[in-house]
Design an enzyme around this catalytic site. Structure first.
Site, short mmCIF file in Angstrom:
data_model
loop_
_atom_site.label_atom_id
_atom_site.label_comp_id
_atom_site.label_asym_id
_atom_site.label_seq_id
_atom_site.Cartn_x
_atom_site.Cartn_y
_atom_site.Cartn_z
CG HIS A 7 -3.55 -3.48 3.38
ND1 HIS A 7 -2.52 -3.03 4.20
CD2 HIS A 7 -4.08 -2.38 2.81
CE1 HIS A 7 -2.45 -1.71 4.14
NE2 HIS A 7 -3.38 -1.28 3.29
CB CYS B 218 -0.98 -0.02 1.18
SG CYS B 218 -2.35 1.14 1.00
CD GLU C 160 -1.36 -5.95 5.75
OE1 GLU C 160 -1.96 -4.89 6.06
OE2 GLU C 160 -1.02 -6.21 4.57
#
Length: 268
Positions: free
Chosen positions: A212, A108, A214
């Site tokens: 994202h 990002c 994660e």
């Protein structure tokens, strides 16, 4: 067959942010044993990058538009949306990591900052500049959309996919791509979603993604787990090269010492 060098843990540097815990948990949940290292201007620990086998550039605040030569945009962005000290610190982190040839995964804001470091620019606000919607959070919840991966890209090799659904939580994106970087994934509206080196095989590992991985709900998605695994595999190889180089140097020193002893004239 070459014997694999085993490490106690893989040390991964992660730049600090409000959601640092998400990145740390993502690494700790990996099959390998990972030791995350928090990198932050609050800790004044730039030199800790030397301990790392890989680097994650995390998400967070907007990149200061003065970084990409658009000081005229400063008045349109709230001061709370940028962190000049973080920008300064992470620019130095990128510079240091590139010198060390560390594997880098940029997520990002991290991808945007890496692009700016290489002379690229950003669209400071997608909806107001393009009328495109569906990329920023709605009431604090990530959006979801498809990305389309360029065939033959390193990202395609990692994920095995030409298309996939990812989460989305950004209002800025890359406009002009930086030097030696290539666009390898876009959303349907042509918003840039991933970049890598133009010549991946000739450079240290780098992948930048706008989503994202994660915190994707489906952590088994190749756009999350495969990206993490490819990054960690590269980080392991990086440390193996370092250890192999150190072993070669130590071996040469030992041979030199032996040679000096053998050629030392006898005592009279």
């Amino acid at each position: 067959m070459k014997t694999r060098i085993l490490m106690n843990s893989i040390k991964i540097g992660i730049t600090d942010c409000a959601r640092y815990g998400n990145y740390e948990r993502w690494m700790l949940d990996a099959p390998e044993k990972v030791d995350p290292i928090r990198l932050s201007y609050h800790l004044s620990n730039l030199d800790d990058i030397e301990k790392c086998h890989g680097l994650i550039l995390s998400g967070g605040e907007d990149v200061d538009p003065r970084r990409y030569k658009r000081p005229d945009l400063s008045g349109r962005i709230e001061l709370t949306d940028i962190d000049e000290k973080r920008d300064d610190f992470e620019i130095e982190i990128i510079k240091y990591a590139l010198q060390l040839k560390l594997p880098i995964l940029a997520i990002c804001r991290g991808m945007q900052l890496f692009n700016v470091y290489h002379g690229g620019t950003l669209l400071y606000d997608i909806p107001s500049m393009t009328k495109i919607i569906g990329h920023a959070k709605i009431q604090g919840v990530d959006q979801r959309h498809d990305v389309f991966v360029r065939d033959g890209a390193f990202l395609k090799e990692i994920t095995g996919c030409l298309k996939g659904a990812v989460n989305s939580a950004h209002h800025q994106c890359i406009e002009k791509v930086g030097a030696n970087l290539a666009v390898v994934a876009k959303a349907e509206e042509s918003v840039i979603e991933a970049i890598e080196w133009k010549a991946p095989c000739e450079n240290p590992y780098f992948l930048g993604v706008q989503w994202h991985p994660e915190r994707m709900i489906d952590q088994t998605s190749p756009f999350s787990c495969n990206i993490r695994q490819a990054f960690l595999d590269s980080s392991i190889k990086y440390e193996e090269r370092i250890l192999s180089s150190e072993n070669d140097i130590n071996h040469k020193i030992e041979l030199q010492d032996i040679d000096e002893i053998e050629n030392k004239p006898p005592l009279t």
